[in-house]
Write an enzyme that holds these catalytic residues in place. Sequence first.
Site, PDB file in Angstrom:
ATOM      1  CG  ASN A  52      -0.846  -0.326   2.922  1.00 25.97           C
ATOM      2  OD1 ASN A  52      -0.361  -0.877   2.445  1.00 25.97           O
ATOM      3  ND2 ASN A  52      -1.673   0.626   3.158  1.00 25.97           N
ATOM      4  CG  ASP A  53       0.056   4.334   2.668  1.00 24.48           C
ATOM      5  OD1 ASP A  53      -0.938   3.479   2.026  1.00 24.48           O
ATOM      6  OD2 ASP A  53      -0.530   4.603   4.212  1.00 24.48           O
TER       7      ASP A  53
ATOM      8  CD  GLN B 153       2.884   1.419   5.636  1.00 26.26           C
ATOM      9  OE1 GLN B 153       2.040   1.088   6.477  1.00 26.26           O
ATOM     10  NE2 GLN B 153       4.249   1.263   5.918  1.00 26.26           N
TER      11      GLN B 153
ATOM     12  CB  SER C  44       2.305   5.402   6.155  1.00 22.18           C
ATOM     13  OG  SER C  44       1.768   4.626   5.318  1.00 22.18           O
TER      14      SER C  44
HETATM   15  C1  FRU Z   1      -3.140   5.014   4.668  1.00 27.33           C
HETATM   16  C2  FRU Z   1      -2.869   4.488   5.760  1.00 27.33           C
HETATM   17  C3  FRU Z   1      -2.210   4.984   6.595  1.00 27.33           C
HETATM   18  C4  FRU Z   1      -1.284   3.859   8.052  1.00 27.33           C
HETATM   19  C5  FRU Z   1      -1.018   2.461   6.523  1.00 27.33           C
HETATM   20  C6  FRU Z   1      -1.031   1.728   7.160  1.00 27.33           C
HETATM   21  O1  FRU Z   1      -3.720   3.597   3.291  1.00 27.33           O
HETATM   22  O2  FRU Z   1      -3.930   3.586   6.749  1.00 27.33           O
HETATM   23  O3  FRU Z   1      -2.370   5.686   6.833  1.00 27.33           O
HETATM   24  O4  FRU Z   1      -0.079   4.335   7.905  1.00 27.33           O
HETATM   25  O5  FRU Z   1      -1.968   3.073   5.779  1.00 27.33           O
HETATM   26  O6  FRU Z   1      -0.716   0.220   6.034  1.00 27.33           O
END
Ligand code: FRU
Length: 489
Positions: free
Chosen positions: A21-22, A38, A83
């Site tokens: 993810n991020d 992530q 993140s």
């Molecule tokens: C955004 C988020 C962040 C968090 C991360 C967890 O997509 O929810 O707020 O740090 O992903 O994977």
Amino acid sequence: ALAGGPHRPAYHFAPPTNWLNDPNGLIQFDGTYHLFYQHNPAEPVWGDIHWGHARSEDLLHWTDEPIALEPDSPNVDADGCFSGCAVDDDGVPTLVYTGIDDDRARQCLAIGDETFRRWEKPSVNPVVETPPPGVDRFDFRDPFVWREGDGWSMVVGAATESDSRVLLYRSSDLREWEYRGAVFVDDRPDVMWECPALVALGGRGRGRGGDQGRSQSRSWNQNRDQYLMLGSLLPTRAVRYYVGSYADERFEPRREGILDAGDFYAPQPFVDESGRIVLVGWVEEARAEPAQRAAGWSGLMALPRELSLDEDGRLRTAPVDEVRRLRELEYELPAVGPEDGTVFVDQPRSETIELVATVSETDTGTEPSTASLSVLRSPDGLEETVVRVDPDRGTVTVDRSRSSDDPAVETHEQTAHFEPTADPVTVRCFVDRSVVEVYADERACLTSRVYPTRADSTGIAISTDGASVDDGTVWELASVWDDFAPSPA
Ligand code: FRU
């Protein structure tokens, strides 16, 4: 081996296997770009969040690196390394991230060395243990840090019972932080401001000379009126931007908009060694979990984008110039007038292309007047993804209603808005197997996921409905992965 299947992109960054993810920790250090992300290393679904890592010399070709952060510290980050960002602490690469344990979020550091492969979590962790009063103890995450004046500033995303807010902290050494209040409060009914970022705009070229720390502080001391604030909002999942002033520890917005209304979330900006503001964002899946498990990977990054302000103070977004290096075989597209209906393009047939075309209003008085570019189109037209542009209304839409024969994928229409114009609009449309990333004159962009099911869904057609399309160009784009042959899903 790369996990694959027919939908694995050829020139967008995706994790070698499993979940992404991020984007996190974006930095250019000694010339090399680093992208952390992530990552669940065990499955292509969210969970057990680590920091994956890749490096690149050109923002296009990425080399996989060992995992940077693991969730391994009780009472700090044992439930996840969420993140955060990376900074150059006088030559020491330093990650600032959110540790999760026991449903609590705490801000943490990891100290690296020049290899970017060994990351040590110092015993001072967490460096921010509790949120200020009124802020939820879990909705307190995603630190973004920059040099400001003779110290460091950090924003952290937060939620209270009635608003979402961006909290400001200051430090002289990254270890001890002082809370300075909310730099910005948004009282719309979104509950959580994820991944905040605050960056000075209009600094292009100013920092040239190679020193990241210095170029960043130089751009930070620019015009206080031209700052960009970003937020990814839950639960609407809108990616908002604001342009405004940053002074006396407060941000005052002047203009706002949606950065990308597609399958796009949690983007992070950074200032590179040439002084550009480069943005990388996560492009989510729009297919169901079983399909992600079958493919063995999930999530990718949008093309790196350069952000700037135009003379009228509007935000501009364009793919970084390096993206032009992907262009291989070039083909001309025919001009299509308002009466020409649909024109089928016979070359190229490819699912990795960049298509550039200019759409003009014609004075027919008919409403609406649009032009459409159909991509990933099967010869019989039963599968296709349609990019529709309406200069007069200021919209670009990705119509996915016939983008896939698979009933389990999301196919709702997505639309980006820009200020309507009487001038022609130039559309750059990047197609990469399951990604359609569209830029309208640098004024709007939209990234959509599509999952064609047919091997022959590789065609292009252009049609007009009251507008006209000038002759354009299409390129086949190169893959950025060596021996690109993703395994069948
Ligand atoms: C955004 C988020 C962040 C968090 C991360 C967890 O997509 O929810 O707020 O740090 O992903 O994977």
